[in-house]
Write a protein that holds these residues in place. Structure first.
Motif, short mmCIF file in Angstrom:
data_model
loop_
_atom_site.label_atom_id
_atom_site.label_comp_id
_atom_site.label_asym_id
_atom_site.label_seq_id
_atom_site.Cartn_x
_atom_site.Cartn_y
_atom_site.Cartn_z
N PHE A 1 0.82 -1.21 0.00
CA PHE A 1 0.00 0.00 0.00
C PHE A 1 0.85 1.26 0.00
CE2 PHE A 1 -2.69 -2.88 2.90
CZ PHE A 1 -3.17 -3.58 1.82
N TRP A 2 1.93 1.27 0.81
CA TRP A 2 2.70 2.49 0.99
C TRP A 2 3.41 2.92 -0.29
CZ3 TRP A 2 8.10 2.96 0.72
CH2 TRP A 2 8.82 1.77 0.63
N THR A 3 3.67 1.96 -1.20
CA THR A 3 4.27 2.29 -2.49
C THR A 3 3.23 2.67 -3.54
OG1 THR A 3 4.14 -0.01 -3.21
CG2 THR A 3 6.17 0.67 -2.07
N GLN A 4 1.94 2.49 -3.19
CA GLN A 4 0.81 2.70 -4.10
C GLN A 4 0.72 1.63 -5.19
OE1 GLN A 4 -1.61 5.34 -3.64
NE2 GLN A 4 -0.48 5.37 -1.69
N ASP A 5 1.52 0.56 -5.09
CA ASP A 5 1.44 -0.50 -6.09
C ASP A 5 0.07 -1.16 -6.09
OD1 ASP A 5 4.04 -0.05 -6.86
OD2 ASP A 5 4.89 -1.71 -5.70
N PHE A 6 -0.50 -1.33 -4.90
CA PHE A 6 -1.83 -1.96 -4.81
C PHE A 6 -2.92 -1.04 -5.36
CE2 PHE A 6 -5.74 -2.50 -2.19
CZ PHE A 6 -6.13 -3.71 -2.72
N GLN A 7 -2.85 0.23 -5.06
CA GLN A 7 -3.89 1.16 -5.47
C GLN A 7 -3.82 1.51 -6.95
OE1 GLN A 7 -1.91 1.27 -2.81
NE2 GLN A 7 -2.63 2.69 -1.23
N ARG A 8 -2.60 1.45 -7.53
CA ARG A 8 -2.40 1.88 -8.91
C ARG A 8 -3.26 1.06 -9.88
NH1 ARG A 8 2.67 1.35 -8.72
NH2 ARG A 8 3.00 3.42 -7.80
N GLY A 9 -4.00 1.77 -10.75
CA GLY A 9 -4.85 1.11 -11.73
C GLY A 9 -6.22 0.76 -11.21
N ARG A 10 -6.49 1.10 -9.93
CA ARG A 10 -7.81 0.85 -9.34
C ARG A 10 -8.44 2.17 -8.93
NH1 ARG A 10 -5.09 -4.00 -6.71
NH2 ARG A 10 -6.31 -5.82 -7.31
N THR A 11 -9.76 2.22 -8.95
CA THR A 11 -10.46 3.38 -8.40
C THR A 11 -10.43 3.30 -6.88
OG1 THR A 11 -12.61 2.28 -8.31
CG2 THR A 11 -12.03 3.38 -10.38
N GLN A 12 -10.76 4.39 -6.21
CA GLN A 12 -10.80 4.38 -4.75
C GLN A 12 -11.78 3.33 -4.25
OE1 GLN A 12 -12.47 7.79 -2.67
NE2 GLN A 12 -10.93 7.62 -1.03
N LYS A 13 -12.91 3.21 -4.89
CA LYS A 13 -13.90 2.20 -4.53
C LYS A 13 -13.30 0.79 -4.67
CE LYS A 13 -18.57 0.60 -5.84
NZ LYS A 13 -18.26 -0.79 -6.25
N GLU A 14 -12.62 0.56 -5.77
CA GLU A 14 -12.09 -0.78 -6.05
C GLU A 14 -11.02 -1.19 -5.05
OE1 GLU A 14 -12.79 -0.94 -10.90
OE2 GLU A 14 -10.90 -0.16 -10.08
N TYR A 15 -10.05 -0.30 -4.76
CA TYR A 15 -8.98 -0.74 -3.85
C TYR A 15 -9.45 -0.82 -2.41
CZ TYR A 15 -7.60 4.33 -3.46
OH TYR A 15 -7.56 5.69 -3.29
N ASN A 16 -10.39 0.01 -2.00
CA ASN A 16 -10.92 -0.12 -0.65
C ASN A 16 -11.71 -1.42 -0.50
OD1 ASN A 16 -10.74 2.25 1.49
ND2 ASN A 16 -10.65 3.18 -0.55
N GLU A 17 -12.59 -1.70 -1.46
CA GLU A 17 -13.39 -2.92 -1.37
C GLU A 17 -12.52 -4.17 -1.46
OE1 GLU A 17 -16.51 -2.65 -4.26
OE2 GLU A 17 -17.66 -1.19 -3.06
N ARG A 18 -11.49 -4.12 -2.32
CA ARG A 18 -10.61 -5.29 -2.46
C ARG A 18 -9.83 -5.55 -1.18
NH1 ARG A 18 -8.78 -9.24 -2.21
NH2 ARG A 18 -7.31 -10.39 -3.53
N TYR A 19 -9.39 -4.48 -0.51
CA TYR A 19 -8.69 -4.62 0.76
C TYR A 19 -9.56 -5.34 1.79
CZ TYR A 19 -6.90 -3.18 5.36
OH TYR A 19 -6.47 -3.16 6.66
N TYR A 20 -10.81 -4.90 1.94
CA TYR A 20 -11.69 -5.50 2.95
C TYR A 20 -12.16 -6.90 2.54
CZ TYR A 20 -11.56 -1.17 5.53
OH TYR A 20 -11.13 -0.08 6.25
N GLU A 21 -12.23 -7.17 1.25
CA GLU A 21 -12.54 -8.53 0.81
C GLU A 21 -11.45 -9.49 1.25
OE1 GLU A 21 -12.92 -8.06 -3.38
OE2 GLU A 21 -14.94 -7.19 -3.27
N GLU A 22 -10.19 -9.03 1.14
CA GLU A 22 -9.07 -9.86 1.58
C GLU A 22 -9.13 -10.11 3.08
OE1 GLU A 22 -5.07 -11.52 0.34
OE2 GLU A 22 -7.00 -11.10 -0.61
#
Length: 283
Positions: A134-155
């Motif tokens: 997360f801190w490098t933004q590698d996870f967020q890159r290419g995703r919308t705010q909705k997508e990366y937040n929801e994906r995080y909580y799904e995990e």
């Protein structure tokens, strides 16, 4: 009762804070109990004895020029803990823990690690998803705010449904710290947060309040007051308080302030642990 239940030492690859110095500083500041919770992040880091190419980071002051990005050296960690316990247990309660930086595809490795040592406490954290940090933004890159937040909580939901050898969820809305788009709507996340917290409560587990929110200058607690309130409303009572310290200036900080915040939300008690069993104390 003053306890810090999220403490890192030189056995974490992002700290050079010697375990004995942590203990001495804790005694000096009047802490009654600390739990060591050094980092293990399978997927992005190797164990010290794992074959294959090791990744290195630049050494901090006082360290070699290069330091391996590796998980805890478990045998040395355990032996050092036992030595420190023998020296200091009459002055402060010392507990053995780890912070499991888990992902769905690494569960099996953590099952094996948990079976190796007599842990008092395990923090289940999510520091990366799909081996992207997360801190490098590698996870967020290419995703919308909705997508990366929801994906995080799904995990996180998958983990609490499929892994059970932990004590509390660590900084469970960690993604907020690294969200450059601002804080995502609690109401939009409330359905999946409710599933996560109901699972945690039904499994006899808890959550932590991570006091690092103060030093990061965040506008809310970690997890947020909304999440803590939801946890309370769902019947959750198992709470630990930890500074997430990596340096002397982090240790034991903002514990009293956090206790007052918890009282204001309705909580009456917080927890320490012994042999993976919670012990409750008045706030």
């Amino acid at each position: 009762m003053r306890a810090d239940y999220h403490v890192h030492t030189e056995f974490s690859d992002d700290s050079d804070y010697a375990m004995e110095k942590v203990i001495q500083d804790s005694i000096a500041m009047g802490l009654d109990e600390i739990c060591f919770t050094d980092h293990v992040d399978y997927g992005i880091k190797k164990d010290w004895d794992e074959p294959g190419k090791m990744i290195y980071r630049k050494g901090s002051p006082g360290e070699p020029d290069e330091m391996p990005l590796a998980n805890v050296h478990y045998p040395s960690y355990y032996e050092t803990f036992k030595e420190m316990w023998a020296l200091y247990h009459d002055k402060i309660e010392l507990k053995l823990g780890l912070e499991f930086g888990m992902q769905a595809h690494t569960i099996e490795k953590y099952e094996k690690l948990f079976a190796r040592f007599p842990f008092d406490f395990i923090i289940l954290s999510v520091h990366e998803v799909e081996d992207k940090e997360f801190w490098t933004q590698d996870f967020q890159r290419g995703r919308t705010q909705k997508e990366y937040n929801e994906r995080y909580y799904e995990e996180l939901l998958y983990l609490v449904e499929n892994y059970h050898n932990y004590s509390v969820l660590g900084h469970m809305d960690l993604i907020t710290r690294y969200d450059k788009a601002g804080t995502y709507s609690f109401e939009k996340l409330k359905p999946i947060l409710t599933k996560i917290l109901k699972t945690v409560i039904a499994d006899g587990k808890g959550i932590e309040v991570n006091t690092s929110s103060y030093r990061y200058g965040l506008s809310d607690l970690t997890p947020s007051r909304d999440i803590l309130k939801l946890y309370w409303e769902l019947g959750g009572q198992m709470i630990t308080i930890g500074s997430d310290s990596h340096k002397p200036e982090h240790l034991g900080r903002f514990i009293n302030e956090t206790k007052q915040e918890l009282k204001a939300l309705g909580f009456k008690k917080f927890c320490t642990f012994d042999k993976m069993q919670p012990i409750y104390h008045q706030l």
